[in-house]
Motif scaffolding. Structure first.
Motif, PDB file in Angstrom:
ATOM      1  N   ALA A  60       0.828  -1.213   0.000  1.00  0.00           N
ATOM      2  CA  ALA A  60       0.000   0.000   0.000  1.00  0.00           C
ATOM      3  C   ALA A  60       0.859   1.258   0.000  1.00  0.00           C
ATOM      4  CB  ALA A  60      -0.925   0.000   1.215  1.00  0.00           C
ATOM      5  N   LEU A  61       2.020   1.208   0.644  1.00  0.00           N
ATOM      6  CA  LEU A  61       2.873   2.393   0.779  1.00  0.00           C
ATOM      7  C   LEU A  61       3.782   2.621  -0.421  1.00  0.00           C
ATOM      8  CD1 LEU A  61       3.886   1.997   4.534  1.00  0.00           C
ATOM      9  CD2 LEU A  61       2.228   3.614   3.563  1.00  0.00           C
ATOM     10  N   ARG A  62       4.147   1.555  -1.107  1.00  0.00           N
ATOM     11  CA  ARG A  62       5.109   1.652  -2.216  1.00  0.00           C
ATOM     12  C   ARG A  62       4.736   2.726  -3.242  1.00  0.00           C
ATOM     13  NH1 ARG A  62       5.248  -3.341  -3.231  1.00  0.00           N
ATOM     14  NH2 ARG A  62       6.816  -3.758  -1.663  1.00  0.00           N
ATOM     15  N   PRO A  63       3.473   2.782  -3.723  1.00  0.00           N
ATOM     16  CA  PRO A  63       3.134   3.816  -4.707  1.00  0.00           C
ATOM     17  C   PRO A  63       3.247   5.249  -4.157  1.00  0.00           C
ATOM     18  CG  PRO A  63       1.441   2.108  -4.660  1.00  0.00           C
ATOM     19  CD  PRO A  63       2.373   1.840  -3.515  1.00  0.00           C
ATOM     20  N   LEU A  64       3.238   5.377  -2.841  1.00  0.00           N
ATOM     21  CA  LEU A  64       3.349   6.694  -2.218  1.00  0.00           C
ATOM     22  C   LEU A  64       4.804   7.106  -1.994  1.00  0.00           C
ATOM     23  CD1 LEU A  64       0.472   6.247   0.380  1.00  0.00           C
ATOM     24  CD2 LEU A  64       0.381   7.472  -1.806  1.00  0.00           C
ATOM     25  N   ASP A  83      -2.763  10.475   5.415  1.00  0.00           N
ATOM     26  CA  ASP A  83      -4.169  10.215   5.095  1.00  0.00           C
ATOM     27  C   ASP A  83      -4.301   9.385   3.817  1.00  0.00           C
ATOM     28  OD1 ASP A  83      -4.935  11.620   7.356  1.00  0.00           O
ATOM     29  OD2 ASP A  83      -5.334  13.480   6.265  1.00  0.00           O
ATOM     30  N   ALA A  84      -3.508   9.699   2.803  1.00  0.00           N
ATOM     31  CA  ALA A  84      -3.544   8.949   1.540  1.00  0.00           C
ATOM     32  C   ALA A  84      -3.150   7.493   1.764  1.00  0.00           C
ATOM     33  CB  ALA A  84      -2.625   9.597   0.505  1.00  0.00           C
ATOM     34  N   ARG A 123       9.033   1.721   7.625  1.00  0.00           N
ATOM     35  CA  ARG A 123       9.835   2.412   8.646  1.00  0.00           C
ATOM     36  C   ARG A 123       9.535   3.905   8.646  1.00  0.00           C
ATOM     37  NH1 ARG A 123      15.350   3.771   6.428  1.00  0.00           N
ATOM     38  NH2 ARG A 123      15.049   3.687   4.178  1.00  0.00           N
ATOM     39  N   HIS A 124       9.272   4.477   7.470  1.00  0.00           N
ATOM     40  CA  HIS A 124       8.898   5.892   7.386  1.00  0.00           C
ATOM     41  C   HIS A 124       7.505   6.104   7.969  1.00  0.00           C
ATOM     42  CE1 HIS A 124      11.659   5.463   3.789  1.00  0.00           C
ATOM     43  NE2 HIS A 124      12.295   6.320   4.571  1.00  0.00           N
ATOM     44  N   PHE A 125       6.606   5.206   7.597  1.00  0.00           N
ATOM     45  CA  PHE A 125       5.229   5.355   8.051  1.00  0.00           C
ATOM     46  C   PHE A 125       5.130   5.189   9.564  1.00  0.00           C
ATOM     47  CE2 PHE A 125       0.675   4.396   8.375  1.00  0.00           C
ATOM     48  CZ  PHE A 125       0.197   5.517   7.721  1.00  0.00           C
ATOM     49  N   ALA A 126       5.939   4.317  10.139  1.00  0.00           N
ATOM     50  CA  ALA A 126       5.932   4.137  11.599  1.00  0.00           C
ATOM     51  C   ALA A 126       6.242   5.455  12.303  1.00  0.00           C
ATOM     52  CB  ALA A 126       6.941   3.062  12.002  1.00  0.00           C
ATOM     53  N   GLY A 146       3.220  15.807   4.973  1.00  0.00           N
ATOM     54  CA  GLY A 146       3.281  14.532   5.677  1.00  0.00           C
ATOM     55  C   GLY A 146       1.911  14.066   6.129  1.00  0.00           C
ATOM     56  N   VAL A 147       1.084  14.995   6.608  1.00  0.00           N
ATOM     57  CA  VAL A 147      -0.281  14.650   7.026  1.00  0.00           C
ATOM     58  C   VAL A 147      -1.092  14.196   5.814  1.00  0.00           C
ATOM     59  CG1 VAL A 147      -2.432  15.554   8.005  1.00  0.00           C
ATOM     60  CG2 VAL A 147      -0.239  16.179   9.037  1.00  0.00           C
ATOM     61  N   GLU A 148      -0.921  14.887   4.688  1.00  0.00           N
ATOM     62  CA  GLU A 148      -1.605  14.484   3.447  1.00  0.00           C
ATOM     63  C   GLU A 148      -1.236  13.056   3.054  1.00  0.00           C
ATOM     64  OE1 GLU A 148      -1.523  16.723  -0.310  1.00  0.00           O
ATOM     65  OE2 GLU A 148      -1.726  18.515   0.945  1.00  0.00           O
ATOM     66  N   LEU A 149       0.065  12.758   3.087  1.00  0.00           N
ATOM     67  CA  LEU A 149       0.521  11.417   2.731  1.00  0.00           C
ATOM     68  C   LEU A 149       0.002  10.392   3.743  1.00  0.00           C
ATOM     69  CD1 LEU A 149       3.553  10.159   1.071  1.00  0.00           C
ATOM     70  CD2 LEU A 149       3.116   9.219   3.331  1.00  0.00           C
TER      71      LEU A 149
END
Length: 161
Positions: free
Chosen positions: A44-48, A121-122, A53-56, A116-119
């Protein structure tokens, strides 16, 4: 046979069999569950353009607000060097910034940016259908039960290890 070594016929062994009674089986099962969930969420995160580790770190920043780097390391289970690389990545991507801490010239707190908040939420929108497939095999109420059990396991009320 030495008295310190149990008889091999009575020892439970950790395997991938559901219900394995070995004392190591729970850790193995948790590791396999983590690997499966992490793989799905990484997809799910790859396309973003970010990794787990970043999302954590973004999760901690959204939850706590500006946070000292050492506290980010503790909250995400990272080491000092690893968290520094993650924060550097997030800064390069415009998803977080380091800001001075009032009263401490050397300290810097990490803060999530509006981008960062936008990402963040996305990522949740992208992950929702994947997360639903991840838990599709659970019975009604199973996700809530699993979440409750894992929370109690990870954060025991009496603080034991």
């Amino acid at each position: 046979m030495s008295a310190d070594v149990p008889d091999a016929t009575t020892v439970s062994r950790a395997t991938d069999r559901p219900g394995d009674a070995s004392p190591f089986a729970l850790g193995l099962l948790l590791r396999q569950a983590h690997w499966r969930a992490a793989t799905v969420m990484a997809d799910a995160l790859r396309p973003l353009g970010i990794e787990l580790r970043h999302f954590a770190v973004l999760i901690v920043l959204v939850d706590r607000g500006p946070t000292m780097q050492r506290d980010l390391a503790a909250a995400t289970g990272s080491d000092k060097a690893g968290i520094m690389r993650v924060v550097d990545d997030l800064e390069r991507k415009g998803l977080a910034v380091r800001k001075p801490v009032p009263g401490d010239r050397r300290a810097r707190a990490v803060e999530i940016t509006p981008q960062g908040v936008e990402l963040f939420d996305a990522a949740h929108v992208a992950a929702e259908p994947l997360a639903e497939r991840l838990v599709a095999g659970l019975e009604p109420g199973g996700l809530e039960q699993l979440r409750d059990l894992l929370t109690r396991f990870a954060y025991p009320a009496d603080g034991e290890a």
